[in-house]
Motif scaffolding. Structure first.
Motif, PDB file in Angstrom:
ATOM      1  N   VAL A 181       0.809  -1.223   0.000  1.00  0.00           N
ATOM      2  CA  VAL A 181       0.000   0.000   0.000  1.00  0.00           C
ATOM      3  C   VAL A 181       0.847   1.280   0.000  1.00  0.00           C
ATOM      4  O   VAL A 181       0.293   2.382  -0.023  1.00  0.00           O
ATOM      5  CB  VAL A 181      -0.965   0.013   1.206  1.00  0.00           C
ATOM      6  N   HIS A 182       2.179   1.119   0.041  1.00  0.00           N
ATOM      7  CA  HIS A 182       3.051   2.291  -0.008  1.00  0.00           C
ATOM      8  C   HIS A 182       4.339   1.954  -0.757  1.00  0.00           C
ATOM      9  O   HIS A 182       4.834   0.821  -0.701  1.00  0.00           O
ATOM     10  CB  HIS A 182       3.427   2.783   1.389  1.00  0.00           C
ATOM     11  N   TYR A 183       4.877   2.947  -1.432  1.00  0.00           N
ATOM     12  CA  TYR A 183       6.222   2.856  -1.981  1.00  0.00           C
ATOM     13  C   TYR A 183       7.235   3.091  -0.858  1.00  0.00           C
ATOM     14  O   TYR A 183       6.942   3.811   0.117  1.00  0.00           O
ATOM     15  CB  TYR A 183       6.441   3.911  -3.066  1.00  0.00           C
ATOM     16  N   PRO A 184       8.443   2.530  -0.960  1.00  0.00           N
ATOM     17  CA  PRO A 184       9.481   2.821   0.033  1.00  0.00           C
ATOM     18  C   PRO A 184       9.758   4.309   0.193  1.00  0.00           C
ATOM     19  O   PRO A 184      10.015   4.778   1.308  1.00  0.00           O
ATOM     20  CB  PRO A 184      10.702   2.071  -0.514  1.00  0.00           C
ATOM     21  N   SER A 185       9.703   5.061  -0.896  1.00  0.00           N
ATOM     22  CA  SER A 185       9.945   6.504  -0.803  1.00  0.00           C
ATOM     23  C   SER A 185       8.849   7.214  -0.011  1.00  0.00           C
ATOM     24  O   SER A 185       9.101   8.254   0.605  1.00  0.00           O
ATOM     25  CB  SER A 185      10.066   7.123  -2.203  1.00  0.00           C
ATOM     26  N   ASP A 186       7.631   6.646  -0.002  1.00  0.00           N
ATOM     27  CA  ASP A 186       6.566   7.195   0.853  1.00  0.00           C
ATOM     28  C   ASP A 186       6.960   7.066   2.326  1.00  0.00           C
ATOM     29  O   ASP A 186       6.773   7.990   3.116  1.00  0.00           O
ATOM     30  CB  ASP A 186       5.247   6.438   0.651  1.00  0.00           C
ATOM     31  N   VAL A 187       7.485   5.893   2.665  1.00  0.00           N
ATOM     32  CA  VAL A 187       7.847   5.585   4.049  1.00  0.00           C
ATOM     33  C   VAL A 187       9.050   6.411   4.491  1.00  0.00           C
ATOM     34  O   VAL A 187       9.031   7.049   5.550  1.00  0.00           O
ATOM     35  CB  VAL A 187       8.133   4.080   4.203  1.00  0.00           C
ATOM     36  N   VAL A 188      10.101   6.413   3.670  1.00  0.00           N
ATOM     37  CA  VAL A 188      11.313   7.161   4.024  1.00  0.00           C
ATOM     38  C   VAL A 188      11.013   8.659   4.092  1.00  0.00           C
ATOM     39  O   VAL A 188      11.466   9.357   5.003  1.00  0.00           O
ATOM     40  CB  VAL A 188      12.444   6.869   3.015  1.00  0.00           C
ATOM     41  N   GLY A 189      10.235   9.154   3.131  1.00  0.00           N
ATOM     42  CA  GLY A 189       9.850  10.558   3.157  1.00  0.00           C
ATOM     43  C   GLY A 189       9.055  10.898   4.411  1.00  0.00           C
ATOM     44  O   GLY A 189       9.262  11.951   5.021  1.00  0.00           O
ATOM     45  N   GLY A 190       8.161   9.984   4.824  1.00  0.00           N
ATOM     46  CA  GLY A 190       7.391  10.182   6.054  1.00  0.00           C
ATOM     47  C   GLY A 190       8.283  10.234   7.276  1.00  0.00           C
ATOM     48  O   GLY A 190       8.078  11.060   8.172  1.00  0.00           O
ATOM     49  N   TYR A 191       9.293   9.362   7.302  1.00  0.00           N
ATOM     50  CA  TYR A 191      10.236   9.376   8.423  1.00  0.00           C
ATOM     51  C   TYR A 191      10.937  10.731   8.553  1.00  0.00           C
ATOM     52  O   TYR A 191      11.026  11.306   9.640  1.00  0.00           O
ATOM     53  CB  TYR A 191      11.296   8.297   8.241  1.00  0.00           C
ATOM     54  N   PHE A 192      11.449  11.229   7.446  1.00  0.00           N
ATOM     55  CA  PHE A 192      12.232  12.472   7.506  1.00  0.00           C
ATOM     56  C   PHE A 192      11.345  13.684   7.791  1.00  0.00           C
ATOM     57  O   PHE A 192      11.752  14.591   8.515  1.00  0.00           O
ATOM     58  CB  PHE A 192      13.022  12.671   6.219  1.00  0.00           C
ATOM     59  N   LEU A 193      10.126  13.696   7.241  1.00  0.00           N
ATOM     60  CA  LEU A 193       9.228  14.804   7.530  1.00  0.00           C
ATOM     61  C   LEU A 193       8.828  14.801   9.000  1.00  0.00           C
ATOM     62  O   LEU A 193       8.836  15.845   9.672  1.00  0.00           O
ATOM     63  CB  LEU A 193       7.993  14.726   6.641  1.00  0.00           C
ATOM     64  N   SER A 194       8.500  13.620   9.513  1.00  0.00           N
ATOM     65  CA  SER A 194       8.134  13.523  10.916  1.00  0.00           C
ATOM     66  C   SER A 194       9.335  13.804  11.814  1.00  0.00           C
ATOM     67  O   SER A 194       9.194  14.395  12.884  1.00  0.00           O
ATOM     68  CB  SER A 194       7.569  12.127  11.217  1.00  0.00           C
ATOM     69  N   GLY A 195      10.518  13.388  11.362  1.00  0.00           N
ATOM     70  CA  GLY A 195      11.728  13.703  12.113  1.00  0.00           C
ATOM     71  C   GLY A 195      11.970  15.189  12.192  1.00  0.00           C
ATOM     72  O   GLY A 195      12.391  15.715  13.236  1.00  0.00           O
ATOM     73  N   CYS A 196      11.696  15.888  11.109  1.00  0.00           N
ATOM     74  CA  CYS A 196      11.812  17.353  11.092  1.00  0.00           C
ATOM     75  C   CYS A 196      10.848  17.977  12.089  1.00  0.00           C
ATOM     76  O   CYS A 196      11.230  18.867  12.870  1.00  0.00           O
ATOM     77  CB  CYS A 196      11.550  17.872   9.679  1.00  0.00           C
TER      78      CYS A 196
END
Length: 221
Positions: A181-196
């Motif tokens: 249900v998600h691309y890896p870039s969706d997940v990694v992008g979510g990590y970095f945005l939430s990390g910010c």
């Protein structure tokens, strides 16, 4: 005082770096330059498919969904407020979780990336980028790790906190890729945005604590 200001600047630097990485990922998606990265990770993660692994991934994707996240957040806030009397920490955690959810909703509308359609094990609606499960997991478990860290006196205990929180964050993100249900870039992008967002909240929180400390240290006239 100098060391305190130095420590406070670290979250701000982490927030800036996370935002830069997120922007790079977002631009790569817009220009269709990240498909190879996505394809390699999807092939590797979905290559582990088995009945037992599917049940495990479904469990973690449920843990990272709306109702469990809300329940864990409320339980954590009750413990902070009722049993520990940490009202400031309660407000910090609430801001982290709520802000992350708002950011995710807004950015999904901005990018409007369609979800993957090949080999989908479960169904999901809405846009794909950034991953809401990944952002919620990073905000919740990252925020709790930050709050608990200060109250754990031993190095072993702090290492355990990092390992447990990282395991939940990474497994929830991986489950979204595994289930299709998600691309890896969706997940990694979510990590970095939430990390910010988390690092920014930590910076403001520490600034607030610093001001309180200065006011309390001033002699009464």
């Amino acid at each position: 005082m100098q060391n305190l200001k130095k420590n406070i600047s670290i979250p701000l630097l982490a927030a800036a770096l996370s935002l830069v990485v997120f922007a790079i990922i977002a631009l790569s998606i817009s220009d269709n330059q990240i498909h190879r990265f996505d394809d390699i990770l999807i092939t590797w993660i979905q290559g582990m498919e088995s009945p037992g692994m599917t049940r495990w991934m479904e469990l973690f994707t449920w843990i990272g969904s709306g109702l469990p996240v809300v329940a864990i957040t409320l339980i954590s806030m009750i413990v902070l407020y009722v049993f520990l009397g940490h009202r400031r920490e309660l407000l910090f955690l609430g801001c982290v979780i709520a802000g992350s959810a708002i950011l995710n909703t807004l950015l999904k509308l901005v990018f409007q990336r369609a979800r993957p359609t090949i080999h989908r094990i479960i169904e999901a609606t809405g846009y794909s980028f950034p991953s809401g499960h990944s952002m919620a997991a990073f905000s919740l478990y990252g925020g709790l790790a930050f709050l608990i860290w200060k109250h754990v006196p031993t190095t072993a205990g702090r290492i355990a906190i990092i390992i447990v929180s990282a395991a939940f964050i990474l497994t929830i993100g991986m489950s979204r890729i595994y289930l299709g249900v998600h691309y890896p870039s969706d997940v990694v992008g979510g990590y970095f945005l939430s990390g910010c967002w988390l690092a920014t909240c930590i910076w403001f929180y520490q600034r607030y604590l610093e001001r309180i400390s200065l006011l309390q240290s001033k002699p009464l006239t």
